[in-house]
Scaffold this active site. Structure first.
Site, PDB file in Angstrom:
ATOM      1  CG  ASP A  46      26.848 -21.242  -8.753  1.00  0.00           C
ATOM      2  OD1 ASP A  46      27.739 -22.104  -8.665  1.00  0.00           O
ATOM      3  OD2 ASP A  46      27.098 -20.029  -8.798  1.00  0.00           O
ATOM      4  CG  ASN A  67      28.567  -9.023 -11.726  1.00  0.00           C
ATOM      5  OD1 ASN A  67      28.913  -9.779 -10.816  1.00  0.00           O
ATOM      6  ND2 ASN A  67      27.699  -9.378 -12.656  1.00  0.00           N
ATOM      7  CG  HIS A 105      28.217 -12.960  -9.715  1.00  0.00           C
ATOM      8  ND1 HIS A 105      28.124 -13.303 -11.035  1.00  0.00           N
ATOM      9  CD2 HIS A 105      29.365 -13.562  -9.284  1.00  0.00           C
ATOM     10  CE1 HIS A 105      29.129 -14.085 -11.364  1.00  0.00           C
ATOM     11  NE2 HIS A 105      29.893 -14.238 -10.327  1.00  0.00           N
ATOM     12  CD  GLU A 119      25.120 -12.454 -12.652  1.00  0.00           C
ATOM     13  OE1 GLU A 119      25.923 -11.741 -12.006  1.00  0.00           O
ATOM     14  OE2 GLU A 119      25.457 -13.119 -13.646  1.00  0.00           O
TER      15      GLU A 119
END
Ligand code: PGA
Length: 241
Positions: free
Chosen positions: A67, A137, A139, A144
């Site tokens: 990314d 979280n 991801h 996400e």
């Protein structure tokens, strides 16, 4: 899912480096999928040491990163291109100009950039081993937690919790880019082999949920339970909480 629980960050980094090195040794022109973040830094340092000692050759290795923030200039010290150059590419004998690939945070047309990235990975023969971290979280890349996850590589917004987590690298949360380009779930799941590095108490809950075998888009890492060659290398803090 294979699991190695290591004593600490240093052991985790050494173990992960040995797994990645074994793929490069068996296939010198392999395609590596790489990740940024604080977790893989120790592994990159160890891989660079092996290269320097003449034990590992990157001259034919190709890389595709997960990314990149969007928009961001490659020369910006916060860009993932800058991070990869500094933490790995400038320290090994890789052909940086031709064989290292990141999504272009300066692309005028984000959708075209993402579509071309998936095509380029396929044209390179697919990813032999994908390195992953995991967000607090759950991801992976910037996929996400959400009801729908997206298959192809795409432009996405960052959640508040990710902006907060990444603000430690910036002067303030306001400066964290709100968007990113990320490999989607499809290219990640198509990687022939996946290695996930997990360090620290903050990752305990999402790690345990993934290891429980449950699958939920609210914790994107749990989808790795659908892949048949995943190695998780974590430290005791992440495992025990
Ligand atoms: P970290 O990030 O390695 O900096 O904790 C992991 C991630 O967000 O994937």
């Amino acid at each position: 899912m294979k699991l190695y629980v290591c004593k600490n960050y240093d052991e985790m980094s050494a173990k992960a480096a040995s797994v990645v090195a074994s793929v490069i040794t068996l296939k010198p022109d392999c395609v590596l999928g790489l990740a940024t973040g604080s977790t893989p830094v120790g592994m990159y340092t160890k891989l660079a040491e092996m290269n320097k000692e003449g034990k590992l050759d990157f001259s034919e290795v190709k890389t595709y990163n997960l990314d990149e923030y969007y928009p961001i200039k490659a020369s910006d010290p916060q860009s993932y291109r800058y991070f990869m150059d500094k933490n790995l590419f400038d320290n090994i004998n890789i052909d940086k100009a031709n064989n290292t690939h990141l999504l272009n945070g300066e692309a005028a047309d984000a959708d075209a950039e993402c579509a071309a990235y998936d095509k380029a990975i396929e044209a390179a023969g697919g990813i032999d081993i994908q390195v992953l971290g995991i967000g607090n979280n759950g991801h992976i890349g910037f996929n996400e937690p959400s009801d729908p996850l997206v298959g192809p590589t795409h432009k996405t917004g960052l959640t508040e919790s990710t902006i907060e987590a990444n603000s430690r690298f910036f002067a303030s949360a306001d400066e964290v880019p709100k968007h990113a380009l990320t490999m989607g779930m499809a290219p990640i799941m198509k990687a022939r082999k996946i290695i996930m590095l997990v360090s620290g108490k903050g990752k305990h809950a999402v790690l345990r949920e993934m290891l429980s075998g449950v699958i939920t888009t609210k914790n994107p890492a749990t989808l790795l339970n659908l892949h048949d060659d995943v190695t998780v290398v974590c430290d005791e803090e992440a495992y025990n909480g």
